[in-house]
Scaffold this active site. Structure first.
Site, PDB file in Angstrom:
ATOM      1  N   LYS A   1      32.030  29.292  32.652  1.00 50.80           N
ATOM      2  CA  LYS A   1      31.654  30.900  31.208  1.00 50.80           C
ATOM      3  C   LYS A   1      32.675  31.969  31.686  1.00 50.80           C
ATOM      4  O   LYS A   1      33.591  31.676  32.765  1.00 50.80           O
ATOM      5  CB  LYS A   1      30.987  31.548  32.933  1.00 50.80           C
ATOM      6  CG  LYS A   1      30.027  32.717  32.332  1.00 50.80           C
ATOM      7  CD  LYS A   1      30.938  33.771  33.393  1.00 50.80           C
ATOM      8  CE  LYS A   1      30.637  35.372  32.487  1.00 50.80           C
ATOM      9  NZ  LYS A   1      32.053  35.648  31.763  1.00 50.80           N
TER      10      LYS A   1
ATOM     11  N   GLU B   1      40.603  31.912  43.013  1.00 49.82           N
ATOM     12  CA  GLU B   1      41.930  31.727  43.186  1.00 49.82           C
ATOM     13  C   GLU B   1      41.853  33.149  42.981  1.00 49.82           C
ATOM     14  O   GLU B   1      41.126  33.341  41.647  1.00 49.82           O
ATOM     15  CB  GLU B   1      41.971  31.214  42.549  1.00 49.82           C
ATOM     16  CG  GLU B   1      44.051  30.777  41.593  1.00 49.82           C
ATOM     17  CD  GLU B   1      45.061  32.236  41.456  1.00 49.82           C
ATOM     18  OE1 GLU B   1      44.962  33.019  41.807  1.00 49.82           O
ATOM     19  OE2 GLU B   1      44.496  31.251  39.766  1.00 49.82           O
TER      20      GLU B   1
ATOM     21  N   CYS C   1      48.894  36.537  38.326  1.00 53.05           N
ATOM     22  CA  CYS C   1      47.739  36.918  39.800  1.00 53.05           C
ATOM     23  C   CYS C   1      49.733  36.578  40.615  1.00 53.05           C
ATOM     24  O   CYS C   1      49.698  37.126  41.540  1.00 53.05           O
ATOM     25  CB  CYS C   1      47.125  35.917  40.160  1.00 53.05           C
ATOM     26  SG  CYS C   1      45.635  36.110  39.647  1.00 53.05           S
TER      27      CYS C   1
ATOM     28  N   GLU D   1      48.226  45.295  43.438  1.00 59.72           N
ATOM     29  CA  GLU D   1      48.679  44.664  42.056  1.00 59.72           C
ATOM     30  C   GLU D   1      48.607  45.804  40.679  1.00 59.72           C
ATOM     31  O   GLU D   1      47.665  46.493  40.578  1.00 59.72           O
ATOM     32  CB  GLU D   1      47.578  43.576  42.272  1.00 59.72           C
ATOM     33  CG  GLU D   1      48.232  41.899  41.649  1.00 59.72           C
ATOM     34  CD  GLU D   1      46.636  41.172  41.348  1.00 59.72           C
ATOM     35  OE1 GLU D   1      46.183  41.790  41.804  1.00 59.72           O
ATOM     36  OE2 GLU D   1      47.818  40.411  41.187  1.00 59.72           O
TER      37      GLU D   1
HETATM   38  C1  SIN Z   1      47.164  32.770  37.420  1.00 63.21           C
HETATM   39  O1  SIN Z   1      47.992  34.386  37.127  1.00 63.21           O
HETATM   40  O2  SIN Z   1      46.696  33.043  38.814  1.00 63.21           O
HETATM   41  C2  SIN Z   1      47.972  32.035  36.301  1.00 63.21           C
HETATM   42  C3  SIN Z   1      49.526  31.821  36.740  1.00 63.21           C
HETATM   43  C4  SIN Z   1      49.866  30.305  36.896  1.00 63.21           C
HETATM   44  O3  SIN Z   1      48.895  29.498  36.521  1.00 63.21           O
HETATM   45  O4  SIN Z   1      50.849  30.537  36.945  1.00 63.21           O
END
Ligand code: SIN
Length: 473
Positions: A171, A246, A280, A377
């Site tokens: 998804k 994650e 992230c 963030e």
């Molecule tokens: C993410 O933002 O979770 C992935 C970044 C990455 O794989 O470097």
């Protein structure tokens, strides 16, 4: 290009209502995609469940051969995939090309890793017994993927799942479904049997509900916010769902007095401004030791002023649009709050004149813990810099957050670097490196940044069950 759902080897969903997909650089409507819900999610789970028996019975060598073919097709379609990605997500074309390779490499790496799913033999306590650990695929995997890496987050989950012998229901984010659909189209071309890979797009709550509550789904793997990760954990409790999460980050960058300025600026720019700060693992707060503070800010500002903002399809663009207006507003709110609390804008600090979801790459100095941007963030091109004196202070500031995904340290001093890193509660560390992600390395966080690891030899473990077998002879 089909712009449809793919369930049990058929492209379907023409009869459903549609969701529009927009280009964040122009606001233009670029596609319409069926809006699936509970019925489509259930049909996809059913298809994956039916396909599991045969797929899990294939040899690792058969699965590896298909994955290798799939890898080749992704590489052959690099330009098409990269353009789709830039149009639906906004990242500059050169970054999109890089992501297509990154995504393809997960498929290739796990094609190889399929052949290395080893069990164990355990020394026996009884001459008449043999003790072994066998490895089995977990079963049907549901993969929920985000908009910021429309290709790589999908293959990072799909690669190990398929290699292990699992079937998958994907998804993708409704903001960026086109890259995912194309990737599934290429998987079909590669020849994966029907039901092994399925894609449903649409209502997150309805589809997520099926994934978390259906006992035939043995594992859910999710990349997205910590907030949603917590909801999924609660929803999965009734079926004791295996989860890989994650989640959010709030990465600190620590720059020590002895850091090499050129290397540091290069690393900090790579970490902070990749994907316009919508990653992230992006550095979100920069702590610089007092002896190098002004020198670092000058060099950093010089480099950031050179970054070109614009439509990612244009040549030479470094910073594309943010995914939507809410993303722009969050950056603006963080900047406004910082200024109100006494920080100084060094570069940027406003939207450019161009229409679209843009925000200028921004550096703010004299940040402190009171400011919103140092506590949450930003997910945008805002680089706040705070001065520190002692190493103990930097470690305290860096760890003072519920998150623990990535952290960065810039120092040429081996002992200092080692001591600091040992005290940082983060799953990924870039030491003099602003871009540590690599397909062969484990990616994932500590604390509220998630559960499990993706990538590397560790990344396949989450798709395997361990079965201990005691054999009487
Ligand atoms: C993410 O933002 O979770 C992935 C970044 C990455 O794989 O470097």
């Amino acid at each position: 290009m089909k712009n449809l759902l793919y369930i049990d080897g058929k492209w379907t969903g023409n009869n459903l209502s549609k969701n529009a997909v927009h280009n964040p650089a122009t606001g233009e409507r670029i596609a319409e995609v069926p809006r699936g819900g509970k019925a489509e999610a259930m049909a996809a789970v059913e298809a994956a469940y039916k396909a599991f028996e045969e797929w899990s019975d294939t040899t690792a060598y058969e699965r590896a051969a298909l994955l290798k073919k799939y890898y080749g097709l992704i590489i052959d379609h690099e330009d098409e995939l990269a353009e789709l990605m830039t149009k639906e997500m906004g990242k500059p074309l050169k970054e999109a090309r890089g992501e297509v390779h990154y995504a393809a490499n997960y498929i290739e790496w796990y094609a190889e890793q399929a052949k290395r799913i080893y069990g164990e033999t355990i020394p026996t306590h009884d001459k008449n017994k043999r003790l072994q650990v066998w490895k089995k695929p977990v079963g049907v995997v549901a993969a929920i993927t985000p908009w910021n890496f429309p290709a790589a987050m999908l293959t990072r989950k799909m690669g190990p799942a398929l290699a292990a012998g699992c079937t998958v229901v994907i998804k993708p984010s409704s903001d960026t479904p086109l890259t995912a659909i194309k990737l599934v189209e290429l998987a079909e071309e590669a020849g994966f049997p029907k039901g092994v890979i399925n894609i449903v797009i649409g209502s997150s709550s309805e589809i997520g509900d099926v994934f978390l509550s259906d006992s035939r789904v043995r594992k859910v793997t999710f990349t997205g916010s910590t907030e949603v990760g917590k909801i999924l954990m609660k929803q999965g409790a009734d079926t004791i769902k295996k989860l890989s999460l994650e989640l959010g980050g709030h990465a600190p960058i620590i720059v020590l007095n002895d850091a090499d300025i050129d290397k540091t600026v290069q690393g900090v720019v790579a970490s902070k401004f990749r994907n316009a700060g919508q990653t992230c693992v992006c550095g979100n707060r920069i702590y610089v030791q007092s002896g190098i503070y002004e020198q670092f800010i000058d060099a950093f500002a010089t480099r950031v002023k050179e970054l070109k903002v614009g439509n990612g399809m244009e040549e030479g663009v470094d910073i594309g649009p943010l995914i939507n207006q809410a993303g722009v507003e969050k950056v603006a709110q963080h900047v406004e709050d910082a200024v109100k609390h006494g920080a100084t804008i060094v570069v940027g600090g406003e939207q450019p004149k161009e229409k679209g979801n843009y925000y200028k790459p921004t550096i703010i100095k004299d940040a402190n813990e009171e400011m919103l941007m140092m506590r949450e963030e930003t997910f945008g091109p805002l680089a706040p810099v705070q001065k520190f004196e002692t190493i103990e202070e930097a470690i305290r500031l860096a760890n003072d957050t519920p998150y623990g995904l990535a952290a960065y340290v810039f120092t040429e001093n081996l002992s200092l670097g080692t001591n600091i890193i040992e005290k940082l509660d983060y799953g990924i560390i870039g030491w003099n490196d602003g871009a540590p992600s690599a397909v062969q390395a484990p990616f994932g966080g500590m604390k509220e940044s998630g559960l499990g690891r993706e990538g590397g030899q560790q990344g396949i473990d989450d798709f395997l069950e361990m079965q201990y077998v005691s054999i009487g002879i």
